[in-house]
Enzyme design. Structure first.
Site, PDB file in Angstrom:
ATOM      1  N   LYS A  14       0.834  -1.210   0.000  1.00 29.20           N
ATOM      2  CA  LYS A  14       0.000   0.000   0.000  1.00 29.20           C
ATOM      3  C   LYS A  14       0.866   1.256   0.000  1.00 29.20           C
ATOM      4  CE  LYS A  14      -2.101  -1.167   3.892  1.00 29.20           C
ATOM      5  NZ  LYS A  14      -1.584  -2.510   4.248  1.00 29.20           N
ATOM      6  N   ARG A  89      -9.353   0.705   8.786  1.00 30.55           N
ATOM      7  CA  ARG A  89      -8.945  -0.655   9.115  1.00 30.55           C
ATOM      8  C   ARG A  89     -10.003  -1.373   9.945  1.00 30.55           C
ATOM      9  NH1 ARG A  89      -3.015   0.342   8.493  1.00 30.55           N
ATOM     10  NH2 ARG A  89      -1.952  -1.654   8.550  1.00 30.55           N
ATOM     11  N   ARG A 128      12.000  -6.231   5.038  1.00 36.66           N
ATOM     12  CA  ARG A 128      12.033  -4.810   5.385  1.00 36.66           C
ATOM     13  C   ARG A 128      12.534  -4.625   6.824  1.00 36.66           C
ATOM     14  NH1 ARG A 128       6.694  -1.203   4.805  1.00 36.66           N
ATOM     15  NH2 ARG A 128       5.968  -2.569   6.465  1.00 36.66           N
ATOM     16  N   ARG A 134      12.594  -1.377  11.257  1.00 38.46           N
ATOM     17  CA  ARG A 134      11.251  -1.091  11.773  1.00 38.46           C
ATOM     18  C   ARG A 134      10.838  -2.173  12.768  1.00 38.46           C
ATOM     19  NH1 ARG A 134       6.039   0.187   7.928  1.00 38.46           N
ATOM     20  NH2 ARG A 134       4.790  -1.075   9.348  1.00 38.46           N
ATOM     21  N   ARG A 146      -0.153  -9.253  13.153  1.00 33.61           N
ATOM     22  CA  ARG A 146      -0.710  -8.195  12.282  1.00 33.61           C
ATOM     23  C   ARG A 146      -1.589  -8.813  11.193  1.00 33.61           C
ATOM     24  NH1 ARG A 146       4.759  -5.566  10.834  1.00 33.61           N
ATOM     25  NH2 ARG A 146       3.639  -4.349   9.275  1.00 33.61           N
TER      26      ARG A 146
END
Ligand code: B4P
Length: 189
Positions: A14, A89, A128, A134, A146
């Protein structure tokens, strides 16, 4: 005015694609994840609160997220449209967004759902995590949570927009350029 919800599970691309769509259609890009991460970096009250949820892979509470999103939209009264990335969400967020936009005589034009299988999501996010540091991308159990939260609380929103005749789906597997082309085609219909 073009108002797009870019939808999909964590790691669907996204954020990556919203950056391109924003430039192509001159839209304001609002990523709730990016706004939270900015607040965490600046150690604001909002950031301190959001971090507690994000570190566990949970959603930040609706009330706070909705208020924050509305205030971001209000900062751009002259915009020719928005791309909402990571918002809504939950059903409560989707209803609040509809009510808020309709109070301004606006509405969502289209929700585009990026479809990516879970094994690909997990490997993208973990990669990532290694590259960016992160926090929520570095632990496989947080990534799995998640995805579970997405399946339990967020996936249902596809039906919400389908009932309004606003849902489009796009295959999110392939090169970033290929997927961008698919998204442009979906928007231009
Ligand atoms: P977000 O920041 O929205 O993050 P995301 O869902 O993990 O990522 P996205 O789908 O944007 O993936 P990206 O393009 O970056 O949310 C983080 C957290 O914030 C949530 O868990 C929650 O706690 C909180 N939050 C945010 N919004 C909220 C809301 N509305 N309500 C409550 N809480 C909220 O891509 C991922 C990776 O894949 C990148 O490394 C990218 O380079 C790679 N990639 C992209 N496209 C690819 C491709 N085609 N092929 C291979 N790799 C690709």
């Amino acid at each position: 005015m073009l108002n797009i919800v870019l939808f999909g599970p964590p790691g669907a691309g996204k954020g990556t694609q919203a950056e391109r769509i924003k430039n192509q259609y001159s839209l304001i890009h609002l990523s709730t994840g990016d706004i939270f991460r900015y607040n965490i970096k600046e150690s604001t009250d909002l950031g301190v609160m959001a971090k507690e949820f994000m570190d566990k892979g949970e959603l930040v509470p609706d009330q706070v997220t909705i208020k924050m999103l509305e205030s971001e939209v209000n900062k751009h009264p002259e915009s020719s449209g928005f791309i909402f990335d990571g918002f809504p969400r939950t059903t409560q967020q989707a209803k609040a967004l509809d009510d808020f936009l309709s109070s301004k005589n606006l509405s969502i034009t289209k929700m585009i759902a990026l479809e990516v299988p879970n094994d690909e999501l997990i490997s993208r996010l973990f990669l990532r995590g290694k590259q960016s540091g992160r926090a929520d991308d570095q632990d496989k159990s947080i990534i799995a949570n998640r995805i579970k939260v997405y399946e339990n609380q967020t996936a249902v929103l596809a039906e919400y927009y389908k009932a309004q005749n606003k849902l489009a789906t796009v295959n999110g597997v392939g090169s970033v350029d290929e997927i961008t082309r698919r998204l442009y085609r979906s928007i231009d219909i």
